[in-house]
Design a protein around this motif. Structure first.
Motif, PDB file in Angstrom:
ATOM      1  N   SER A 259     -13.290 -24.657  25.750  1.00  0.00           N
ATOM      2  CA  SER A 259     -12.347 -24.830  26.855  1.00  0.00           C
ATOM      3  C   SER A 259     -11.798 -23.513  27.378  1.00  0.00           C
ATOM      4  CB  SER A 259     -11.184 -25.725  26.413  1.00  0.00           C
ATOM      5  OG  SER A 259     -10.493 -25.138  25.316  1.00  0.00           O
ATOM      6  N   VAL A 260     -12.186 -22.392  26.759  1.00  0.00           N
ATOM      7  CA  VAL A 260     -11.674 -21.085  27.178  1.00  0.00           C
ATOM      8  C   VAL A 260     -12.332 -20.671  28.486  1.00  0.00           C
ATOM      9  CG1 VAL A 260     -11.497 -18.655  26.558  1.00  0.00           C
ATOM     10  CG2 VAL A 260     -11.214 -20.413  24.805  1.00  0.00           C
ATOM     11  N   GLN A 261     -11.537 -20.188  29.430  1.00  0.00           N
ATOM     12  CA  GLN A 261     -12.078 -19.699  30.693  1.00  0.00           C
ATOM     13  C   GLN A 261     -12.426 -18.224  30.553  1.00  0.00           C
ATOM     14  OE1 GLN A 261     -10.437 -20.842  34.442  1.00  0.00           O
ATOM     15  NE2 GLN A 261      -9.231 -22.509  33.558  1.00  0.00           N
ATOM     16  N   GLN A 262     -13.625 -17.840  31.000  1.00  0.00           N
ATOM     17  CA  GLN A 262     -14.089 -16.464  30.935  1.00  0.00           C
ATOM     18  C   GLN A 262     -14.417 -16.007  32.353  1.00  0.00           C
ATOM     19  OE1 GLN A 262     -16.673 -15.496  27.520  1.00  0.00           O
ATOM     20  NE2 GLN A 262     -16.562 -17.648  26.917  1.00  0.00           N
ATOM     21  N   ARG A 263     -13.691 -14.984  32.829  1.00  0.00           N
ATOM     22  CA  ARG A 263     -13.828 -14.550  34.218  1.00  0.00           C
ATOM     23  C   ARG A 263     -13.698 -13.035  34.332  1.00  0.00           C
ATOM     24  NH1 ARG A 263     -10.109 -18.722  37.834  1.00  0.00           N
ATOM     25  NH2 ARG A 263     -10.671 -20.663  36.772  1.00  0.00           N
ATOM     26  N   THR A 264     -14.167 -12.507  35.453  1.00  0.00           N
ATOM     27  CA  THR A 264     -13.853 -11.125  35.811  1.00  0.00           C
ATOM     28  C   THR A 264     -12.513 -11.126  36.525  1.00  0.00           C
ATOM     29  OG1 THR A 264     -14.881 -11.209  37.997  1.00  0.00           O
ATOM     30  CG2 THR A 264     -16.312 -10.671  36.136  1.00  0.00           C
ATOM     31  N   VAL A 265     -11.910  -9.959  36.688  1.00  0.00           N
ATOM     32  CA  VAL A 265     -10.608  -9.899  37.353  1.00  0.00           C
ATOM     33  C   VAL A 265     -10.725 -10.316  38.812  1.00  0.00           C
ATOM     34  CG1 VAL A 265     -10.825  -7.441  37.951  1.00  0.00           C
ATOM     35  CG2 VAL A 265      -8.559  -8.464  37.719  1.00  0.00           C
ATOM     36  N   VAL A 266     -11.860 -10.012  39.456  1.00  0.00           N
ATOM     37  CA  VAL A 266     -12.041 -10.431  40.850  1.00  0.00           C
ATOM     38  C   VAL A 266     -12.115 -11.949  40.943  1.00  0.00           C
ATOM     39  CG1 VAL A 266     -13.642 -10.368  42.809  1.00  0.00           C
ATOM     40  CG2 VAL A 266     -13.085  -8.262  41.595  1.00  0.00           C
ATOM     41  N   ASP A 267     -12.723 -12.588  39.934  1.00  0.00           N
ATOM     42  CA  ASP A 267     -12.810 -14.053  39.925  1.00  0.00           C
ATOM     43  C   ASP A 267     -11.436 -14.715  39.864  1.00  0.00           C
ATOM     44  OD1 ASP A 267     -15.570 -13.983  39.997  1.00  0.00           O
ATOM     45  OD2 ASP A 267     -15.784 -14.078  37.824  1.00  0.00           O
ATOM     46  N   LEU A 268     -10.445 -13.998  39.351  1.00  0.00           N
ATOM     47  CA  LEU A 268      -9.105 -14.563  39.225  1.00  0.00           C
ATOM     48  C   LEU A 268      -8.362 -14.593  40.554  1.00  0.00           C
ATOM     49  CD1 LEU A 268      -7.838 -12.741  35.993  1.00  0.00           C
ATOM     50  CD2 LEU A 268      -8.617 -15.107  36.168  1.00  0.00           C
ATOM     51  N   CYS A 269      -8.798 -13.783  41.508  1.00  0.00           N
ATOM     52  CA  CYS A 269      -7.994 -13.523  42.698  1.00  0.00           C
ATOM     53  C   CYS A 269      -7.886 -14.721  43.633  1.00  0.00           C
ATOM     54  CB  CYS A 269      -8.571 -12.339  43.464  1.00  0.00           C
ATOM     55  SG  CYS A 269      -8.417 -10.775  42.580  1.00  0.00           S
ATOM     56  N   VAL A 270      -6.732 -14.827  44.263  1.00  0.00           N
ATOM     57  CA  VAL A 270      -6.427 -15.858  45.262  1.00  0.00           C
ATOM     58  C   VAL A 270      -5.649 -15.196  46.389  1.00  0.00           C
ATOM     59  CG1 VAL A 270      -5.165 -18.000  45.713  1.00  0.00           C
ATOM     60  CG2 VAL A 270      -6.358 -17.698  43.523  1.00  0.00           C
ATOM     61  N   PRO A 271      -6.045 -15.443  47.645  1.00  0.00           N
ATOM     62  CA  PRO A 271      -7.222 -16.205  48.081  1.00  0.00           C
ATOM     63  C   PRO A 271      -8.486 -15.386  47.914  1.00  0.00           C
ATOM     64  CG  PRO A 271      -6.096 -15.286  49.983  1.00  0.00           C
ATOM     65  CD  PRO A 271      -5.244 -14.945  48.798  1.00  0.00           C
ATOM     66  N   ARG A 272      -9.627 -16.068  47.718  1.00  0.00           N
ATOM     67  CA  ARG A 272     -10.894 -15.382  47.572  1.00  0.00           C
ATOM     68  C   ARG A 272     -11.466 -15.024  48.931  1.00  0.00           C
ATOM     69  NH1 ARG A 272     -13.732 -15.885  42.893  1.00  0.00           N
ATOM     70  NH2 ARG A 272     -15.043 -14.291  43.861  1.00  0.00           N
ATOM     71  N   VAL A 273     -12.083 -13.862  49.008  1.00  0.00           N
ATOM     72  CA  VAL A 273     -12.766 -13.423  50.220  1.00  0.00           C
ATOM     73  C   VAL A 273     -14.166 -12.969  49.832  1.00  0.00           C
ATOM     74  CG1 VAL A 273     -10.676 -12.755  51.462  1.00  0.00           C
ATOM     75  CG2 VAL A 273     -11.805 -11.092  49.973  1.00  0.00           C
ATOM     76  N   ASP A 274     -15.032 -12.843  50.810  1.00  0.00           N
ATOM     77  CA  ASP A 274     -16.379 -12.344  50.556  1.00  0.00           C
ATOM     78  C   ASP A 274     -16.320 -10.827  50.381  1.00  0.00           C
ATOM     79  OD1 ASP A 274     -17.510 -14.873  50.782  1.00  0.00           O
ATOM     80  OD2 ASP A 274     -17.758 -14.689  52.951  1.00  0.00           O
TER      81      ASP A 274
END
Length: 680
Positions: A259-274
């Motif tokens: 259940s642990v979420q594994q992400r890069t710091v960019v993946d955490l960002c809101v709102p997401r942009v291209d």
């Protein structure tokens, strides 16, 4: 307690004495443990949730049973890798809790408190143990074991002269994916893994000291110890890139934690942009600078515009006048004296509440607010709802807006650098990764962090900018962090050189630094050469020492520029004769020619470590290879990587220490690490 009857061995001639007299007994115990696991699976499969009192209880039982079955069916469940003996008690240590039909433990989960002495006990401080045994499993059965008589410092082990199972496991061939280390956790690592969850733990360690593995096992341990809380609040692992996350992706599932979420710091960002753009090194460094946090705070506060004239509010036959200075006091009250206390957009309601209260005091009428249209419009105009993208785009494209927000913070030259390229988020000036982080900070200032976690693991933390650390820190408001890194491997433009700075921007006010100094992955001959670069990294860190004293000396082959790519391919072929998992670390501009040279030998360069075919050769830049490991590593043009700068020294240090077995260097210019230390 587990009662295991051990029969006395028959009397035999000395020449027939086995180095493992209890091998068959231990194999029988392993079979018994596996049989108990199978009976546990059968028992869970027979659970029928249909008779539950309500749908919620039924769903809870279904989920619990499904998780238990998944756990018990994973590889290694039912096995054990160690045994500890106290006075009259014997415990087998494994990856999962296994019990018999009477619910007595047969195998103890490695995370249970009773298992801690297995990792920490020494002959000097046996922690109540008399004896420890480590098992070696091969082809599904026990092939050997190593005994340590902890209550007799001078006692000889039964497996004297037999290779230590820990070293055998550490030196085993790599597969392209990180493995769990529950059987080989060492005392200094175990202290970190079992540290209290309430505090932040910073783990500083050189290459091969097991930082990443320790961080992941700490996450698994905390989930075991604080299951209810972390099941609710969640655990987050932040890795440096997607290749790295793929590399470590199976560790926590193999420990039973999915259940642990594994992400890069960019993946955490809101709102997401291209993110399609790339900043220059100078611009990336500036956008990650801590001063940008103050600039963004000013920028969002600048969205509040005070009326220049008095606001006249007609209600019935009377007109109530709100002077500009009084309006300003309302705003100050709504801000609460701290510009970062609460998200700005949410504090608009506080301004409305102040205005309503004051209007009621003056009019003494409950319906005054509904009639105060002019005042409501004035409040909305003075404190509008701001959109993160709009704020950041204006800041990075309009000179006057940036000048106001950055006054006395950024120099004129720095402001010009930020404005170069025009408005971000356009075809001419696409968003960059640094922009994405600034956008998340802007969103958090306006609307708050969109999601948070009970515990956050941050790997390669030294490579994060101050802005990136703020992004991560907002996801862990409780201050519970495991922060992993090596200051000598800080290689990004806005990376860190001091752990207190990292803790500051993460928001970790209560933290402790643990130093891992024993290397288990990199052989001593390779580590010795790599450590010669440390004085040039401009960071204050302790050199690691390896427990793997044997190994080949690194080699350096000098060729012409024209033959460089072919020479790299030849070095790869030599290394692959003994080590299939061979990786190449080379400057990006050489990748195409090296790839072509590999192709002529039937090999294919790939930029991944997962799902490798036998003909695949992983190839990365020194910046991208961090955290990965290969049996053999070919480093190309080390003199080019080490360009005389501190960052170059760190990059080459990273590249060299990816090797688990051998390191081969090839370049069109000579490189002698020993000459560096002597000033040559």
């Amino acid at each position: 307690m587990i009662a295991t009857i051990i029969a006395s061995p028959p009397v035999v001639a000395m020449s027939d004495v086995s180095p493992f007299p209890e091998l068959e007994l231990e194999r029988s115990q392993l079979g018994y443990a596996r049989a108990c696991r199978d009976r546990m699976i059968d028992a869970f499969e027979r659970v029928d949730p249909e008779g539950s009192a309500d749908d919620i209880t039924k769903e809870y039982i279904e989920v619990t049973v499904a998780e238990a079955l998944q756990d018990l069916r994973t590889p290694g469940a039912g096995d054990f890798f160690g045994r500890i003996d106290e006075d009259d008690d014997r415990w087998y240590i494994g990856r999962r809790h296994i019990e018999d039909d009477h619910h007595d433990p047969v195998v103890i989960d490695w995370r249970a408190p009773i298992a801690a002495p297995f990792y920490r006990a020494t002959s000097v401080d046996p922690l109540g143990l008399k004896h420890r045994r480590r098992f070696t499993l091969a082809d599904g059965t026990i092939s050997a074991y190593l005994d340590e008589q902890l209550d007799d410092p001078d006692g000889a082990g039964a497996a004297t002269g037999i290779p230590d199972p820990v070293l055998a496991e550490i030196g085993a061939a790599r597969t392209g994916a990180m493995r769990e280390i529950v059987a080989t956790i060492q005392a200094e690592q175990d202290l970190v893994i079992r540290a209290p969850m309430a505090q932040a733990v910073i783990v500083q360690g050189g290459p091969g000291t097991g930082k990443t593995a320790v961080g992941l096992h700490r996450a698994a341990y905390l989930l075991f110890e604080h299951r209810r809380q972390l099941a609710r609040d969640g655990v987050l692992v932040v890795g440096p890139n997607k290749v790295f996350l793929d590399y470590i992706g199976n560790v926590l599932p193999s420990l039973g934690e999915r259940s642990v979420q594994q992400r890069t710091v960019v993946d955490l960002c809101v709102p997401r942009v291209d993110v399609d753009g790339t900043d220059t090194v100078e611009c990336a460094r500036l956008k990650g600078d801590a001063r940008m946090l103050d600039v963004l705070q000013r920028a969002v506060l600048a969205g509040i515009r005070f009326p220049k004239d008095a606001v006249r509010v007609p209600i019935g036959a009377r007109t109530f006048v709100i002077e500009p200075d009084e309006f300003a006091r309302w705003v100050a009250s709504a801000l609460g004296g701290s510009a970062v206390a609460r998200p700005l957009n949410r504090r608009r309601d506080a301004l409305k509440a102040v205005a309503q209260q004051e209007l009621m005091r003056r009019t003494d009428k409950d319906d005054a607010w509904s009639k105060a249209t002019v005042l409501r419009e004035a409040l909305a105009a003075a404190w509008p709802v701001q959109q993160p993208k709009t704020v950041l785009q204006r800041l990075l494209s309009i000179e006057s807006v940036l000048a106001d927000a950055a006054a006395s913070i950024l120099s004129a030259e720095e402001q010009t650098l930020l404005l170069s390229g025009g408005r971000p988020g356009t075809k001419k000036r696409p968003w960059t990764a640094a922009d994405q982080l600034l956008l998340d900070e802007t969103h958090s200032l306006l609307n708050g962090a969109p999601f948070t976690f009970g515990h956050v693991v941050v790997d390669e933390a030294q490579d994060h900018s101050a802005v990136a650390l703020r992004v991560i820190g907002r996801r862990g408001p409780a201050g519970s962090f495991t922060i992993l890194g090596d200051l000598a491997q800080s290689t990004t433009p806005a990376g860190q050189q001091q752990w207190p700075v990292v803790a500051k921007y993460l928001g970790a006010t209560d933290y402790e630094v643990a130093h891992l100094t024993i290397g288990y992955r990199v052989p001593e001959p390779v580590l010795t050469v790599a450590n010669l670069l440390l004085p040039f990294t401009e960071v204050d860190t302790v050199a690691s020492r390896s427990v793997r004293m044997e190994g080949e000396e690194p080699t350096m082959r000098v060729v012409t520029t024209a033959t460089l790519a072919n020479a790299v391919a030849e070095e790869v072929l030599v290394a692959r004769h003994r080590h299939v998992l061979t990786g190449v670390v080379a400057p990006l501009h050489l990748h195409a020619t090296i790839s072509a040279a590999l192709t002529t030998h039937g090999l294919e360069a790939v930029e991944r470590v997962q799902n490798l075919q036998r003909t695949h050769i992983p190839m990365f830049t020194a910046e991208a290879v961090k955290g990965l490991e290969f049996d053999a590593v070919v480093v190309v043009n080390p003199t080019e990587v080490f360009d005389g700068t501190a960052r170059g020294a760190r990059l080459l240090y990273v590249a060299m220490t990816r090797a688990v077995q051998i390191l081969r260097m090839v370049g069109d210019a000579p490189f002698d690490a020993n000459a560096l230390s002597s000033g040559g």
